[in-house]
Structure formats: C-alpha cells, structure tokens
Design a protein around this motif. Structure first.
Motif, short mmCIF file in Angstrom:
data_model
loop_
_atom_site.label_atom_id
_atom_site.label_comp_id
_atom_site.label_asym_id
_atom_site.label_seq_id
_atom_site.Cartn_x
_atom_site.Cartn_y
_atom_site.Cartn_z
N GLN A 16 -51.38 -7.08 82.50
CA GLN A 16 -51.18 -7.47 83.88
C GLN A 16 -51.73 -6.44 84.86
OE1 GLN A 16 -47.08 -8.30 84.57
NE2 GLN A 16 -47.56 -9.82 86.14
N GLU A 17 -52.58 -6.87 85.75
CA GLU A 17 -53.12 -5.98 86.75
C GLU A 17 -52.24 -6.01 87.99
OE1 GLU A 17 -57.25 -6.99 87.27
OE2 GLU A 17 -57.66 -4.91 87.83
N ILE A 18 -51.47 -4.95 88.19
CA ILE A 18 -50.51 -4.95 89.29
C ILE A 18 -51.18 -4.48 90.57
CG2 ILE A 18 -48.32 -4.00 90.08
CD1 ILE A 18 -47.97 -5.79 87.70
N ILE A 19 -52.05 -3.48 90.44
CA ILE A 19 -52.81 -2.99 91.60
C ILE A 19 -54.29 -3.11 91.27
CG2 ILE A 19 -53.27 -0.97 93.06
CD1 ILE A 19 -50.44 -2.06 93.35
N LYS A 20 -55.00 -3.81 92.16
CA LYS A 20 -56.41 -4.12 91.84
C LYS A 20 -57.37 -3.39 92.77
CE LYS A 20 -54.58 -8.62 90.77
NZ LYS A 20 -54.11 -9.80 91.48
N ASP A 21 -57.86 -2.27 92.34
CA ASP A 21 -58.95 -1.59 93.05
C ASP A 21 -58.70 -1.43 94.55
OD1 ASP A 21 -61.25 -0.42 93.79
OD2 ASP A 21 -62.57 -1.87 92.84
N ILE A 22 -57.81 -0.53 94.88
CA ILE A 22 -57.43 -0.36 96.27
C ILE A 22 -57.97 0.95 96.83
CG2 ILE A 22 -55.38 0.38 97.56
CD1 ILE A 22 -53.99 -1.99 96.57
N GLY A 23 -58.44 0.93 98.05
CA GLY A 23 -58.89 2.16 98.69
C GLY A 23 -58.43 2.21 100.14
N PHE A 24 -57.95 3.36 100.57
CA PHE A 24 -57.61 3.55 101.98
C PHE A 24 -57.50 5.03 102.29
CE2 PHE A 24 -53.56 3.05 99.75
CZ PHE A 24 -52.80 4.07 100.27
N ASP A 191 -40.86 -4.14 112.02
CA ASP A 191 -40.77 -2.68 111.91
C ASP A 191 -42.16 -2.05 111.95
OD1 ASP A 191 -38.13 -3.11 111.67
OD2 ASP A 191 -38.09 -2.91 109.49
N ALA A 192 -43.08 -2.69 111.22
CA ALA A 192 -44.44 -2.17 111.19
C ALA A 192 -45.03 -2.21 112.58
CB ALA A 192 -45.28 -3.00 110.23
N GLU A 193 -44.79 -3.32 113.27
CA GLU A 193 -45.34 -3.53 114.59
C GLU A 193 -44.81 -2.49 115.58
OE1 GLU A 193 -44.66 -7.59 115.31
OE2 GLU A 193 -46.29 -7.79 116.76
N GLU A 194 -43.52 -2.21 115.44
CA GLU A 194 -42.89 -1.32 116.40
C GLU A 194 -43.29 0.14 116.22
OE1 GLU A 194 -38.85 -2.13 116.97
OE2 GLU A 194 -38.40 -0.25 117.99
N LEU A 195 -43.54 0.53 114.99
CA LEU A 195 -43.72 1.96 114.72
C LEU A 195 -45.14 2.41 114.48
CD1 LEU A 195 -40.79 2.42 112.20
CD2 LEU A 195 -40.88 3.39 114.49
N SER A 196 -45.93 1.56 113.81
CA SER A 196 -47.11 2.14 113.19
C SER A 196 -48.37 2.07 114.03
CB SER A 196 -47.34 1.50 111.83
OG SER A 196 -47.15 0.12 111.93
N ASP A 197 -49.22 3.08 113.76
CA ASP A 197 -50.54 3.10 114.37
C ASP A 197 -51.47 2.26 113.52
OD1 ASP A 197 -49.52 5.19 115.98
OD2 ASP A 197 -49.92 6.59 114.34
N LYS A 198 -51.17 2.24 112.22
CA LYS A 198 -52.10 1.64 111.30
C LYS A 198 -51.34 0.81 110.30
CE LYS A 198 -55.54 3.35 108.06
NZ LYS A 198 -56.17 4.61 107.69
N LEU A 207 -55.55 -5.22 98.64
CA LEU A 207 -55.45 -4.81 100.02
C LEU A 207 -56.22 -5.82 100.86
CD1 LEU A 207 -54.15 -2.47 101.48
CD2 LEU A 207 -56.32 -1.28 101.40
N LEU A 208 -55.49 -6.58 101.67
CA LEU A 208 -56.17 -7.63 102.44
C LEU A 208 -56.75 -7.08 103.73
CD1 LEU A 208 -53.59 -10.53 102.06
CD2 LEU A 208 -55.58 -10.02 100.67
N PHE A 209 -56.09 -6.05 104.25
CA PHE A 209 -56.55 -5.52 105.53
C PHE A 209 -56.06 -4.10 105.70
CE2 PHE A 209 -55.87 -4.47 109.92
CZ PHE A 209 -57.07 -4.83 110.51
N SER A 210 -56.89 -3.26 106.28
CA SER A 210 -56.35 -1.98 106.71
C SER A 210 -57.02 -1.59 108.02
CB SER A 210 -56.57 -0.91 105.64
OG SER A 210 -57.85 -0.37 105.73
N GLY A 211 -56.21 -1.19 108.96
CA GLY A 211 -56.73 -0.84 110.27
C GLY A 211 -55.61 -0.74 111.26
N HIS A 214 -54.17 -3.07 116.66
CA HIS A 214 -55.12 -3.66 117.59
C HIS A 214 -56.25 -4.36 116.84
CE1 HIS A 214 -57.01 -4.13 121.43
NE2 HIS A 214 -58.15 -3.67 120.93
N GLN A 215 -56.75 -3.67 115.80
CA GLN A 215 -57.85 -4.24 115.03
C GLN A 215 -57.43 -5.52 114.30
OE1 GLN A 215 -58.74 -0.80 112.72
NE2 GLN A 215 -60.59 -0.32 113.89
N VAL A 216 -56.24 -5.51 113.74
CA VAL A 216 -55.83 -6.69 112.99
C VAL A 216 -55.70 -7.88 113.93
CG1 VAL A 216 -53.31 -6.46 113.00
CG2 VAL A 216 -54.41 -7.48 111.07
N LEU A 217 -55.17 -7.61 115.10
CA LEU A 217 -55.02 -8.70 116.06
C LEU A 217 -56.40 -9.19 116.52
CD1 LEU A 217 -52.00 -7.41 118.17
CD2 LEU A 217 -52.01 -9.14 116.38
#
Ligand SMILES: Nc1ncnc2c1ncn2[C@@H]1O[C@H](COP(=O)(O)OP(=O)(O)OP(=O)(O)O)[C@@H](O)[C@H]1O
Ligand SMILES: [Mg+2]
Lengths: 299, 261
Positions: A16-24, A191-198, A207-211, A214-217
C-alpha cells in the motif's frame, strides 16, 4: 531561507502506497497548514519529518542538509499527547528539557516563560492526571517549545478540543506565530484559514495543492449560486441539466449550484425557479469558500 | 551519560509515586519473615490445630538456621517473589510504547540505549533493594529464633541469588520490548521462568547452564559456605544471557515503528 525541504517523499506499508511522491518547502517564519481529510496521510508525513518513521523514498532536508538526528531542530506535539499522569506539569518540562540538553539554569528561565505563555503557571505543580484536555494540549505546546526549536510541528493540535479550548489554542498559536516557524496538520479548514500563511492540501497521500491562501483562492476559486427556499430536497433534483449545471450540492436550507457558464447559467436558473414557482428567499452569486474548494478537490 | 541520570531520576520518582518503592520491599520483608516464623512455630501450630491423630507419629526433622534461610530463598522468594517481580515489571516498557512517552523521549536527544539502560538499572535497583531487605530480615529472624548464620554467607548467597533476579528483570524487560501487551509479557516471562525453575528439579548436565540453578548455588553457599560445582559456568551463562537480552531489546525496538501518540 527554507527551513525544511521535502523532495519526492514516499511511504509504503507493504504494497500500500500511503504517501505518493510528495514535495514541498517551508520558509523561515512561515505558518503552514497540512490540510487533509481523515486517513489522508498527515500523521504519516509528520512521523517521517520528526524521524520516527523511515520514508520508503525521497529526502527530507533541514536548512539544506540531511540529518539523522533531527531532534534539536524540531519541537513536536503528537495528535493525542498522553504524558505521565503522575508527573506535574513542571516535572514533565524539566524531564524533557533535560533530555534535550538544556542546562538547569536556562531551563528554569525558559520554563517560567513558557508556563506563562501557555497559561499554566498556576497549575504547574499539579499532577498532569488532573489536567483537562485543553491544559494537556497547552502543556504539549510548552514541551514542544522548551528547547527553542527552529520548527514546531503539531499534529492536529486543536481538533480534539471543545469550542472554548479551541479558541484558546488558536489565540496561543497566534501569539507563538510571531517568532516560530510552524507546521500543523488539521482537517478543519477554518483553523487553517484563520492561522496559516501557507496551506498544503493532501488527499490519499497526494499533495493536491501547496501555496498561500491567496493563491489557492486565486487559482481554484469558482463562483457558485446559492438558492434558498423551503423544502430543498423536493426541488433540488429538478435543477439537473447536463449542459448547464456542473454540480448541485444541497446543504441544510439552501442549495449550492456550480454552473459551466455564469451568464447563461444565471438565466437558466432564474427560468427554472419561475417555472417551478419556487418561493425563493435568496438567490445570490458568491465566490466559493475554502471549504467548498477543499471538498471539491478531495472528492 | 547525563541523559541516563535524568532517566534514572525519573524512574525513581515514578517508583515512589506508584508506591513500588514501598510495596516491593514490604512484600519481600513479609516473605523473609514467614519462613523462619512458620518453621519455628510449626509444632505449636500443629498442636493448636488439635494435635496429630492417635497413632500418627511424624518426627519433625531437626531444622537448622541454614535450612531456614535456604527455604526462604527456594520456597518464598522463588515462588511468590518471582511472581511479584514479573507482575511489578510487566508494563515498564509496554506502557511507554503505548502512551507515546517512548516517542517523546526518543524525539529528544536521549538514545534508545540510554532509555533501556535507565529502565534496566532502575528496576534492577528496586529489586535489589527489595530482595536484600527480605533476605536480611530473614537472617535477623533466623538468628533470633535459631542460631546465628555468618553475615558473610548470607551476603554471598544473596549476591548469587540476585544474579538470578537480574535475569528475571532482564527477561521481563525483553518481553516488554517485544510484545505489546502487559498480560502477554507476564504470561511469557512467567512461563519461561517457571520452566527454568522446574527444570532445576530434573537435575543432570543441563543444570549448569540454567540460570534458575543459581538459586541452588545460593542455597549451598548459605548452608555450607561454598557453591556447587560449576558455579562459574552457571553465573557466566546467566550474565551472558542478560547481556544478550539487553542487546535484543535494543535491536528489536530500534527497528520497530513507534506509535506517534
Ligand atoms: N503502521 C501502519 N501500517 C499500515 N498502514 C498504516 C500505518 N499507519 C498508517 N497507515 C495507513 O496510512 C493511512 C494514512 O494514515 P494517517 O494516520 O497518516 O492519516 P491522517 O491524515 O493522519 O488521518 P487522521 O486525520 O485520521 O489523523 C491510513 O489509511 C492508515 O490506515
Ligand atoms: Mg493523524
């Protein structure tokens, strides 16, 4: 400068591949949220970052270098912290602080500041067994910060708390944010919305998105129509039209409708409302919230 | 070895908060008293119970002070005492694995080796204190009720017997590292220890390799002042096994994935 860099990280359990090639990357001073539904692989990633689980592939770099012992760099708060219930808060901090090679003198000083910061000064000599869930979580933050780590990693620090405890915790995190780089995981968007820059959006090990928020929106936000009228479930199915409507999402007393083209969609929806003689209370065009985007992405 | 002293201090605090520091010596003290007392008062006890039936005539053997000390070790310490040691130690590593404290300790600068050594020394010290207390009490009562046994023999016997206790502690620690439930740890450890203990009754060549045989050596030392033949072999095998168990615990835990919380 990037504090943490993750390249092609993978984790397999058997086949089972639990984490598939992630970079950030995480830059100094950033507050990043690892966002994903239950079972997405958040805890697995965090365990690899703090070095208690071996990755099946890829690399993890702290300040551009590999480290077998990452401990001095990282402060870690697990998802369900349980400390020795027979210790007092102060004893726990002393114990873990000494194991991090802080000398007694600076430890006293640091402990005093941290207990003050997390609001446990009064309870420091009480047994941890008598602490509430929120107090344990705050003690967890204090122990994670005791050795002044470059990066604070927290696994769902607020998910298990009641609304008041959550509020307290969010305030505490905001005050720490000024001088600490933080990565925390959550499945609660707010919680993510309230606190995070990224934000890093994770689903099924990808990983579907990282940024930035503002960028995601900017890159993913779409307009949707909100129609409110009584007895949603009777009329919502009647809005199906493959050519015009992309999705219909009835929630509570209104329906969120995503259309392919705003102009023609609006005309069609209004026509439909008139022909169905819906007693509408609200008809509006809004931008999707982060939650809408998230749900759309992980579906 | 600074971390080790921090970890040992924690073990000490834990043992005193959980009253282990109290009840361990108390149990062994009790075990130490019971043998001299019951042997001494056996005739009176029998009489109180109505005496022996007519015609039955058992000659109670003449018991010496040395015999009493020997039975304290074989009948009390090696039975109830062994059980107490295993039950008292069964959850030492398991609970740390379970509640994530092991992860906490290891995500600091302490190494797994320091952690295991801290546990091992801590538990060994508690057992040492308890067994020594029990033995000295037994010696005291025996000297009072029977006759004086030289302290040097008691201490020598105790030292040999303690090596066997150390084996019990280390075996339980190993099982705690390998298994994930305290009940399993207790069952497997007790099974192995009782098996070794029973095997001592079978005699023959295997004995000299059997850690449980150290009890017999200890008894012989207390009775006659010298150990049985091949004492060095038994002691060496036991110490070797202790080292192997510690290494195995380390090897297994360092490979295992720890729960994060
Ligand atoms: N030791 C393991 N062996 C096999 N599978 C595992 C192991 N640990 C985790 N998994 C699987 O990996 C997946 C991701 O688990 P993980 O705990 O990382 O999710 P999560 O995002 O933290 O979820 P949650 O929000 O519920 O905490 C799950 O499907 C889980 O079953
Ligand atoms: Mg998780």
């Amino acid at each position: 400068m990037s504090i943490l860099q993750v390249n092609h990280l993978q984790k397999k359990y058997g086949e089972q591949e639990i984490i598939k090639d992630i970079g950030f990357q995480i830059q100094q001073g950033e507050f990043s949220a690892l966002l994903g539904p239950n079972g997405a692989g958040k805890t697995t990633i965090i365990k690899m970052l703090i070095g208690i689980t071996k990755p099946s592939g890829g690399q993890i770099l702290f300040q551009g270098e590999r480290h077998d012992r990452k401990r001095p760099f990282i402060g870690y708060l697990p998802q369900h912290p349980t400390f020795y219930s027979w210790m007092t808060g102060k004893e726990l901090l002393t114990f873990l602080g000494r194991l991090s090679d802080i000398d007694q003198e600076s430890l006293e000083q640091r402990m005093h500041e941290l207990l003050e910061l997390v609001g446990l000064s009064k309870a420091k000599n009480k047994r941890i067994g008598t602490y509430s869930g929120g107090m344990k979580q705050r003690l967890g933050i204090a122990q994670a910060l005791i050795h002044q780590p470059k990066l604070l990693i927290m696994d769902e620090p607020v998910s298990a708390l009641d609304p008041l405890g959550r509020r307290d915790m969010l305030e505490l995190l905001k005050s720490i944010k000024q001088n600490t780089t933080i990565l925390f995981s959550t499945h609660i968007l707010h919680d993510a919305e309230e606190l995070s820059d990224k934000i890093l959006i994770l689903n099924q090990g990808e990983l579907l998105f990282s940024g930035t928020l503002h960028q995601v929106l900017e890159s993913h936000q779409q307009p949707i129509f909100i129609i409110q009228a009584p007895r949603v479930h009777e009329w919502a199915p009647k809005l199906v039209n493959e050519n015009i409507v992309e999705s219909i999402d009835p929630t509570g007393c209104f329906v969120k409708v995503r259309v392919k083209d705003i102009a023609s969609g609006r005309i069609w929806l209004l026509d439909r409302i008139r022909s169905l003689q819906l007693p509408i209370q609200k008809f509006e065009l809004v931008q999707e919230s982060l939650e809408d985007i998230f749900i759309r992405m992980v579906r | 070895m600074n971390h080790l002293s921090v970890l040992l201090k924690k073990e000490w605090l834990e043992a005193s908060r959980s009253y282990k520091l109290l009840w361990f010596p108390v149990v062994f003290m009790f075990l130490g008293i019971i043998q001299p007392l019951s042997s001494y008062y056996l005739p009176q006890i029998l009489e109180l119970a109505g005496g022996l039936p007519e015609g039955v005539n058992i000659a109670l053997p003449q018991i010496t002070a040395e015999d009493v000390l020997a039975s304290t070790v074989t009948n009390q310490f090696d039975q109830l005492g062994l059980l107490v040691i295993v039950i008292g130690m069964m959850s030492i590593v398991v609970s740390d694995k379970d509640n994530g404290m092991l992860t906490f300790i290891l995500t600091r600068n302490a190494s797994l080796g320091e952690y295991l050594l801290g546990k091992w020394i801590g538990q060994a010290a508690i057992v040492a204190g308890a067994v020594a207390t029990g033995m000295l009490i037994a010696g005291l009562y025996t000297s009072y009720l029977y006759s004086f046994v030289p302290l040097s023999r008691i201490v020598a016997g105790l030292g040999v017997y303690y090596t066997w206790c150390l084996f019990m502690v280390t075996l339980t620690l190993l099982m705690g590292s390998l298994l994930s439930r305290s009940s399993g740890v207790a069952v497997v450890s007790l099974f192995v220890l009782i098996f070794l203990k029973v095997a001592t009754a079978l005699g023959s060549g295997f004995q000299i390799m059997n850690p449980a045989h150290l009890t017999n050596h200890a008894v012989h030392i207390m009775i006659s002042g010298s150990a049985l033949p091949h004492f060095m072999t038994t002691a060496a095998v036991t110490l070797l096994l202790i080292v192997v168990f510690l290494i195995l615990s380390h090897f297994y835990l360092s490979r295992k994935e720890l729960p994060a919380s």
